[in-house]
Design a protein around this motif. Structure first.
Motif, PDB file in Angstrom:
ATOM      1  N   GLY A   1       0.865  -1.088   0.073  1.00 32.16           N
ATOM      2  CA  GLY A   1       0.051  -0.017   0.021  1.00 32.16           C
ATOM      3  C   GLY A   1       0.841   1.284  -0.152  1.00 32.16           C
TER       4      GLY A   1
ATOM      5  N   GLN B   1       0.709   4.016  -2.985  1.00 27.36           N
ATOM      6  CA  GLN B   1       0.610   5.582  -2.942  1.00 27.36           C
ATOM      7  C   GLN B   1       1.734   6.347  -3.080  1.00 27.36           C
TER       8      GLN B   1
ATOM      9  N   ASP C   1      -4.482   1.506  -2.597  1.00 28.86           N
ATOM     10  CA  ASP C   1      -4.049   0.451  -1.974  1.00 28.86           C
ATOM     11  C   ASP C   1      -3.665  -0.714  -2.880  1.00 28.86           C
TER      12      ASP C   1
ATOM     13  N   THR D   1       1.425  -8.975  -3.176  1.00 32.97           N
ATOM     14  CA  THR D   1       0.076  -8.947  -2.816  1.00 32.97           C
ATOM     15  C   THR D   1      -0.578 -10.113  -3.108  1.00 32.97           C
TER      16      THR D   1
ATOM     17  N   GLY E   1      -3.830  -2.255   3.576  1.00 31.89           N
ATOM     18  CA  GLY E   1      -3.183  -1.492   2.709  1.00 31.89           C
ATOM     19  C   GLY E   1      -3.168  -0.042   2.359  1.00 31.89           C
ATOM     20  N   ILE E   2      -4.499   0.368   2.899  1.00 32.71           N
ATOM     21  CA  ILE E   2      -4.949   1.657   2.640  1.00 32.71           C
ATOM     22  C   ILE E   2      -4.831   2.701   3.878  1.00 32.71           C
TER      23      ILE E   2
ATOM     24  N   HIS F   1      -1.452   5.309   5.425  1.00 32.48           N
ATOM     25  CA  HIS F   1      -1.698   6.467   5.467  1.00 32.48           C
ATOM     26  C   HIS F   1      -1.776   7.241   6.974  1.00 32.48           C
TER      27      HIS F   1
END
Length: 341
Positions: A86, A90, A99, A257, A271-272, A276
């Motif tokens: 992720g 990004q 993600d 992944t 992953g997001i 973040h």
């Protein structure tokens, strides 16, 4: 934000301690009657030239080493891989909402798993990991092929839109086969919602090489990711080919992944949310972002698995439900906070 080497060491050390604590909690939780002292002594007893008495029975040792430990290690590998992938996504797309499933790997893996289940029936479930792995890679390959066909392979926006189209197409085919074979819906949804149940150490041995190689390659490109954050034009002026680097890192992250998804099913939000949130804490520099995302992602998934195993005991809740229940509100909070900042 964390500038001095001492502060970096403290933060990384703290994250490592939290991860080890989460692993120990996950090993202990359950009806087997394992104790922290017994577990730690039994682990020490496995070291070369060390002979101590752990006090665990033969049954408890079998549960520890054949059930609990493989599940915890698999959770660490899956959580770490999804979080690092992720962060890479990004970085190359300069999008904090990207993600590991962005380019259709989840939809392709889901389609592959569904086909393996509905075609092979009960016996086909053994082929799900291979089918999911192949489906995820094929979906991302189709995404880049579609992006190239419209002449926009150099644009991350076109690639993302192509991923949306491929994901929608794969989901449509998957839904079609699920409707034709509604007797397999329970098996399909069980895989799609994620699980960390393992057959001994088999899944760990299969996934481990992919995770190690993928994380190592992404870590070696941490400075390149920092440069790409300023934009393609600026990166090109510094001697970097943005399109080539983006393609390479996306392929590497997708490979890792797809490998973990083939073993765990579709587990969302790791992953997001994790990269973040870590970025908000330590800044955008990938020197800290990548290792910290790795440890926080592993910790998050291991603790989510503890919740999945205990909240409806003796039944087990799909881990994807837990990560969504925790990740979605947290992600909304992070977005609100970042907007206010």
């Amino acid at each position: 934000m964390i500038a001095t080497p001492r502060r970096r060491a403290v933060v990384l050390g703290g994250a490592a301690i939290l991860l080890l604590a989460a692993m120990l909690v996950s090993i202990l939780v359950g009806p087997a009657g394992l104790t922290p002292r017994g577990v730690l002594l039994d682990i020490v007893d496995r070291l070369p030239l060390v002979d101590v008495e752990s006090g665990l029975s033969t049954r408890q040792q079998a549960i520890l080493w054949n059930i609990r430990m493989p599940r915890v290690v698999l959770g660490v590998l899956v959580g770490a891989m999804l979080a690092v992938a992720g962060a890479a996504y990004q970085g190359v797309f300069r999008n904090p909402l990207a993600d590991p499933y962005l380019l259709g790997v989840s939809s392709g893996a889901g389609l592959g798993a569904t086909l393996a289940i509905v075609v092979g029936g009960a016996a086909g479930f053994a082929g799900v990991p291979v089918a999911a792995f192949a489906g995820g890679l094929l979906a991302v390959g189709a995404t880049y092929a579609l992006g190239r066909s419209v002449g926009g392979v150099r644009s991350e926006v076109v690639i993302i839109l192509a991923g949306v189209a491929v994901a929608a197409f794969a989901n449509a085919i998957q839904t079609f086969f699920m409707q034709l074979h509604d007797d397999t819906l329970r098996q399909v949804y069980s895989w799609m919602l994620g699980r960390l149940s393992t057959d001994g150490w088999t899944d760990v041995r299969v996934v481990l090489p992919y995770v190690v190689v993928t994380v190592a390659i992404i870590a070696l490109h941490r400075r390149t990711l920092d440069v790409m954050a300023v934009g393609d034009v600026e990166a090109a002026s510094l001697g970097i080919n943005p399109a080539r680097v983006r393609l390479f890192l996306v392929c590497v992250a997708t490979l890792g992944t797809a490998a973990v998804v083939s073993a765990s099913g579709l587990i969302g939000f790791v992953g997001i949310v994790v990269p973040h949130a870590v970025r908000l804490l330590v800044g955008p520099g990938h020197r800290m972002l990548l290792p910290l995302s790795l440890m926080v992602g592993a910790t998050f998934l291991v603790l989510s698995d503890v919740v999945a195993r205990t909240v409806m005991s003796p039944s087990e809740l799909p881990i994807g439900v837990v990560t969504a229940a925790i990740g979605a509100p947290f992600f909304l909070f992070v977005l609100r906070r970042s907007r206010g900042a």
